[in-house]
Structure formats: structure tokens, C-alpha cells
Design a protein around this motif. Structure first.
Motif, PDB file in Angstrom:
ATOM      1  N   ALA A 155      16.080   9.955   2.908  1.00  0.00           N
ATOM      2  CA  ALA A 155      15.682   9.087   1.800  1.00  0.00           C
ATOM      3  C   ALA A 155      15.853   7.617   2.175  1.00  0.00           C
ATOM      4  O   ALA A 155      14.961   6.790   1.912  1.00  0.00           O
ATOM      5  N   ILE A 156      17.004   7.287   2.771  1.00  0.00           N
ATOM      6  CA  ILE A 156      17.232   5.899   3.182  1.00  0.00           C
ATOM      7  C   ILE A 156      16.203   5.468   4.224  1.00  0.00           C
ATOM      8  O   ILE A 156      15.638   4.372   4.162  1.00  0.00           O
ATOM      9  N   PHE A 157      15.925   6.350   5.174  1.00  0.00           N
ATOM     10  CA  PHE A 157      14.961   6.031   6.220  1.00  0.00           C
ATOM     11  C   PHE A 157      13.551   5.858   5.629  1.00  0.00           C
ATOM     12  O   PHE A 157      12.818   4.929   5.993  1.00  0.00           O
ATOM     13  N   GLY A 158      13.179   6.751   4.708  1.00  0.00           N
ATOM     14  CA  GLY A 158      11.865   6.630   4.074  1.00  0.00           C
ATOM     15  C   GLY A 158      11.731   5.354   3.267  1.00  0.00           C
ATOM     16  O   GLY A 158      10.661   4.708   3.275  1.00  0.00           O
ATOM     17  N   TRP A 159      12.800   4.974   2.594  1.00  0.00           N
ATOM     18  CA  TRP A 159      12.785   3.719   1.843  1.00  0.00           C
ATOM     19  C   TRP A 159      12.558   2.533   2.785  1.00  0.00           C
ATOM     20  O   TRP A 159      11.775   1.631   2.504  1.00  0.00           O
ATOM     21  N   GLY A 160      13.248   2.558   3.914  1.00  0.00           N
ATOM     22  CA  GLY A 160      13.060   1.492   4.890  1.00  0.00           C
ATOM     23  C   GLY A 160      11.642   1.446   5.441  1.00  0.00           C
ATOM     24  O   GLY A 160      11.079   0.366   5.651  1.00  0.00           O
ATOM     25  N   ILE A 161      11.056   2.624   5.671  1.00  0.00           N
ATOM     26  CA  ILE A 161       9.670   2.664   6.166  1.00  0.00           C
ATOM     27  C   ILE A 161       8.711   2.067   5.142  1.00  0.00           C
ATOM     28  O   ILE A 161       7.764   1.343   5.490  1.00  0.00           O
ATOM     29  N   VAL A 162       8.949   2.368   3.862  1.00  0.00           N
ATOM     30  CA  VAL A 162       8.087   1.809   2.805  1.00  0.00           C
ATOM     31  C   VAL A 162       8.197   0.284   2.769  1.00  0.00           C
ATOM     32  O   VAL A 162       7.191  -0.434   2.673  1.00  0.00           O
ATOM     33  N   VAL A 163       9.430  -0.223   2.871  1.00  0.00           N
ATOM     34  CA  VAL A 163       9.626  -1.675   2.869  1.00  0.00           C
ATOM     35  C   VAL A 163       8.947  -2.299   4.082  1.00  0.00           C
ATOM     36  O   VAL A 163       8.293  -3.349   3.987  1.00  0.00           O
ATOM     37  N   ARG A 164       9.072  -1.654   5.245  1.00  0.00           N
ATOM     38  CA  ARG A 164       8.431  -2.169   6.459  1.00  0.00           C
ATOM     39  C   ARG A 164       6.902  -2.185   6.320  1.00  0.00           C
ATOM     40  O   ARG A 164       6.240  -3.150   6.702  1.00  0.00           O
ATOM     41  N   SER A 165       6.350  -1.100   5.755  1.00  0.00           N
ATOM     42  CA  SER A 165       4.896  -1.034   5.582  1.00  0.00           C
ATOM     43  C   SER A 165       4.416  -2.131   4.643  1.00  0.00           C
ATOM     44  O   SER A 165       3.365  -2.748   4.876  1.00  0.00           O
ATOM     45  N   ARG A 166       5.163  -2.365   3.596  1.00  0.00           N
ATOM     46  CA  ARG A 166       4.774  -3.430   2.667  1.00  0.00           C
ATOM     47  C   ARG A 166       4.822  -4.796   3.349  1.00  0.00           C
ATOM     48  O   ARG A 166       3.928  -5.628   3.164  1.00  0.00           O
TER      49      ARG A 166
END
Length: 392
Positions: A155-166
């Protein structure tokens, strides 16, 4: 530095490769880092009850490592991968380092590509096994503790990926906006050059012809000299007026057709006046207009047609002085407007030319959705032909 090549440098030299931000933190960076630091301290504090029943040496070691991990969070922007790996290894046994390991994993997911953050995530998941075996949670047990840790890490990693994509999306949009701005400025410069050429070349070429007549006929009757001088003055005044109009149009936002200058813009009805002006300069011009709906033609169509005919007459004066010129304008609302100018190829005059007139006309016709072509015929004629759509 290009974002794609920043990954080739050691991470110790980089801050945030996505944003290209400097080493000095902004106000927003300070606020985010303070919140992250307080969050890490909270996670460490929540781990204190899990140390009950442990030996004194282990509790002291846990507390020291927990404090150091909280302080190390301030280094996450400069050394995110190093911090994450060190915290991950320590968190395989020490519970109070887990908060820093979670924050470091999130930082790596945000600031590093998947080829780097993916292995870091794998290392985090692998270290859950020894932690669950050596220091199992008293409530969850080893199995559910490993499952909970895996879900939390993903979950933490996915959240970081979303922030990076944005962030990458925002960066891409900004880059596209910058490129679009540069392209708009380039097109504006081309429009300025095209307007200046189309408007002034015609007037100045007529002025040059009248001045040349006075130069080569100094013994002309006073009436002819006065008439030529009057034509020169009129052409000069018209050139200045056209120059003021062009500058006034270019100072206004939007398309020139949408701006109302000092004088009305030329239309199809002004073609006869244009031909008559060329006849007074000594040209043999035949103008044929076969467009029944010409009075209802849109302003943009009339203006573009006028400029094309104007440039055709200017080219004829430059490259075939004295040769007859035939201009035909035909078309309807359904078929569009066809403009054809034909003249014999003669000896060029002394009027200088850069050859940019036909290029500007082709660009003008293309921007209007039409096309322009020119050719030399076997009979020795030069033919300029343009087609413009009849758009309301």
C-alpha cells in the motif's frame, strides 16, 4: 539536466530527480519534511508497548536506533535508497526502525524509477520473514504479522507510485506548455513577417516604379512629372498607413481578422481598385471576377484573396515588367474560391526581391485550409494558382 539521464548518476549526488529541485529546501519541502518527521516519531512511539517483557539491553538498543532513525528521516531527500536499505536491514529484527523503513520506502517510490524502487520493495518484503519469526506480534502471530506487513508495504509503495505518476504528469504538462508557448511565439513571428511583407511589398514596388520613371525621364513634361510625384506621395502615404495598421493589428491579441483596425480590411470588392492602382503604375492588368456570391464572402476569405492577388501583381512587376498580367477570380460557396494569375516571363526589374513572397503566400493559403501552386508553362508563362475554402 534531462530527467531520463539523471538516474545514471549516483543517488548520493541527487536530490529529487523528478522535480529537478535544488538542494535547498523550499517552504513546502520544509513543511512536508516536518510532517514526515512527526509521523515517524509517532510510529516509533506506538512501537513502545511491543517492547514490554524484553531485556534491558534490547530495549535500550531499540530506543537508540528508533531515535536515530527518526533523525535520519531528514536525509531521505539526499540519500533515499541508502536510507531505505539500511532501515530495511535493521527492521528485520528491530521494531522501532520500522517507521523509518516505511517512510524511506515511500520516498524511494516517489523519487526513483521502478527499476530502483522495485528491488527496494522486494528487500522490504523479504525482511518481513525474519522479523515475523524472531519478533512475532503477540496478537497477530507470525503468519498474520507477515501478511499485514506485506499489505502495508504494498500500500505504501503503491501510494508512492501514484504520487510519482502525478508529479511526472505535471512535469510533462509543464514541458508541453513550454513547447506550445515557444511554438506560438514562432508562429507569431512568422505571421508578423508575412503581414509586413504582404502589406508593404506592393506599395513600395509601385513607389519604386514611379521613382524609376522620373529617373529615366528627367525631360518629361511637367504634367507627367507632377502626376508621378503625386503617385509617389500617395503610395508613400498608403505604405505608412498600411504599416500603422499592421503594427496596430499585431499589438492586439487574437487573430488579425478578429481585430478592427483604423481602416476596413481589404475584401474581394477591393480587387478592382488594386488592379486599377497597378494600371496607373504602367502595368497591363486584366482582372476577371466570376464569383456571384463575392459580396457575401467571409472577411477572412476576402482578405486572403486580396493578399494573394496583391503579391501576384508585385511579383509580375518585379520579374516581368511591362508584360501583360491576367488575373481571374472564380468560385462559389460550395466550390471554394480559385485565384489564377498568369503573365509572360520577362527580364527581372531592378526591384530587389528575397523570394519569400511565394513562401508567405503558400503559408497563408495553408493556414486558411487551402493550397497554392506555381509553375512555368511551355508557352513561357508564369502561372500562380491558389484555392481557398469558402468558410463562413
Amino acid at each position: 539536466m534531462n530527467v531520463e539521464y539523471r538516474w545514471l548518476l549516483p543517488s548520493v549526488l541527487l536530490g529529487d530527480p523528478d522535480e529537478g529541485r535544488p538542494a535547498r529546501r523550499s517552504t513546502r519541502d520544509w513543511l512536508v519534511d516536518i510532517v514526515i518527521f512527526l509521523l515517524t516519531c509517532t510510529l516509533v512511539w506506538l512501537t513502545l508497548p511491543d517492547l514490554e517483557g524484553e531485556g534491558r539491553a534490547l530495549r535500550v538498543t531499540e530506543q537508540v536506533l528508533g531515535g536515530l532513525s527518526c533523525a535520519a528521516v531528514w536525509l531521505r531527500r539526499r540519500w533515499p535508497v541508502t536510507l531505505s536499505l539500511v532501515a530495511t536491514v535493521l527492521s528485520s529484527y528491530f521494531l522501532m526502525v520500522g517507521g523509518a523503513a516505511v517512510v524511506a520506502l515511500f520516498t524511494v517510490a516517489v523519487h526513483r524509477p521502478f527499476k530502483i524502487s522495485g528491488p527496494v520493495l522486494a528487500a522490504n518484503l523479504v525482511t518481513l520473514v525474519p522479523l515475523a519469526l524472531w519478533r512475532p506480534d503477540k496478537v497477530l502471530g507470525p503468519l498474520w504479522m507477515a501478511v499485514f506487513g506485506t499489505v502495508l508495504g504494498l500500500a505504501i509503495f503503491g501510494w508512492g507510485i501514484v504520487v510519482r505518476s502525478r508529479r511526472q504528469l505535471v512535469h510533462t504538462l509543464r514541458a508541453q506548455a513550454k513547447v506550445a508557448g515557444q511554438e506560438a511565439r514562432r508562429m507569431e513571428r512568422e505571421r508578423i513577417a508575412r503581414e509586413m511583407h504582404d502589406v508593404l511589398a506592393h506599395r513600395i514596388s509601385i513607389l519604386s516604379l514611379h521613382a524609376g520613371a522620373l529617373e529615366f525621364r528627367p525631360d518629361a513634361p511637367p504634367e507627367q512629372v507632377a502626376r508621378a510625384a503625386g503617385a509617389i506621395r500617395e503610395s508613400a502615404h498608403e505604405a505608412l498607413q498600411d504599416l500603422r495598421e499592421v503594427i496596430g493589428v499585431l499589438r492586439q491579441p487574437g487573430d488579425p481578422e478578429e481585430v478592427v483596425p483604423e481602416r476596413p480590411q481589404p475584401t474581394l470588392a477591393d480587387l478592382e481598385g488594386l488592379a486599377e492602382e497597378s494600371r496607373r503604375a504602367g502595368m497591363d492588368v486584366t482582372l476577371v471576377i466570376e464569383a456571384p456570391e463575392a459580396p457575401e464572402a467571409p472577411a477572412g476569405l476576402g482578405r486572403n484573396a486580396y493578399r494573394i492577388v496583391q503579391e501576384a501583381l508585385t511579383n509580375a512587376r518585379k520579374h516581368a515588367p511591362g508584360a501583360p498580367v491576367r488575373v481571374s477570380v472564380t468560385g462559389t460557396r460550395r466550390e471554394g474560391l480559385t485565384i489564377e494569375a498568369r503573365n509572360k516571363i520577362g527580364w527581372p526589374s531592378s526591384i530587389p526581391g528575397a523570394g519569400s513572397g511565394l513562401i508567405g503566400l503558400a503559408e497563408r493559403a495553408e493556414l486558411a485550409g487551402g493550397r497554392l501552386e506555381h509553375r512555368r508553362t511551355p508557352e513561357g508563362d508564369f502561372v500562380l494558382k491558389a484555392w481557398l475554402p469558402w468558410r463562413t
